[in-house]
Each structure stands twice: as structure tokens, then as C-alpha cells.
Design a protein around this motif. Sequence first.
Motif, short mmCIF file in Angstrom:
data_model
loop_
_atom_site.label_atom_id
_atom_site.label_comp_id
_atom_site.label_asym_id
_atom_site.label_seq_id
_atom_site.Cartn_x
_atom_site.Cartn_y
_atom_site.Cartn_z
N ALA A 11 0.83 -1.20 0.00
CA ALA A 11 0.00 0.00 0.00
C ALA A 11 0.87 1.26 0.00
N ALA A 12 1.92 1.26 0.80
CA ALA A 12 2.83 2.41 0.85
C ALA A 12 3.54 2.60 -0.49
N ALA A 13 3.94 1.50 -1.11
CA ALA A 13 4.60 1.61 -2.41
C ALA A 13 3.64 2.13 -3.47
N ALA A 16 3.26 5.85 -2.91
CA ALA A 16 4.47 6.56 -3.33
C ALA A 16 4.56 6.65 -4.85
N LEU A 17 4.22 5.57 -5.54
CA LEU A 17 4.26 5.59 -7.01
C LEU A 17 3.17 6.49 -7.59
N ALA A 18 2.04 6.56 -6.94
CA ALA A 18 0.95 7.40 -7.44
C ALA A 18 1.26 8.88 -7.25
N GLU A 22 9.37 11.08 -9.16
CA GLU A 22 10.72 10.53 -8.97
C GLU A 22 10.66 9.05 -8.64
N ALA A 23 9.68 8.65 -7.84
CA ALA A 23 9.52 7.24 -7.50
C ALA A 23 9.15 6.43 -8.74
#
Length: 71
Positions: A11-13, A16-18, A22-23
Motif C-alpha cells: 500500500a505504501a509503495a 508513493a508511485l501514485a 521521482e519514485a
Amino acid sequence: MVKSPLGIIFAAAAIALAVSPEARKAARKLAVKGAGMVLDLADQVKDGTRELQSVETVKNEEKNTEQSLLP
């Protein structure tokens, strides 16, 4: 809610991608490098298999030559 630690990490990833360009850029680079490594590994396996087949072919030819030379 999310109960497992692995679910929390995913969920955190995803968040972060959304949110972070930069991610996404870093994830894209990692995906490209990973795909390149998988392709290199596949090439190494193919080359190793070819070498084993050629060695086996040479051994079989030697065996056949010896048998034809023996009376």
C-alpha cells in the motif's frame, strides 16, 4: 484495513508511485535493469546448454570412431 505487514508495504509503495514522479522514474529504471538481467541470464543458460550439447556430440563421435576402428 490492511492487516499484514506485506500489505502495508504494498500500500505504501502504491501511494508513493501514485504521488511521486521521482519514485515512478526510479521504479521504471529498476524494471528495465531487472528485465535486462533476466535476458542476460537466459542467454547464459542457452550458451551453457549449447556447450553441453556440443561436448556430448564430440564424445559420441569419438565413441563411434573408436567402434569403427576396432575389429
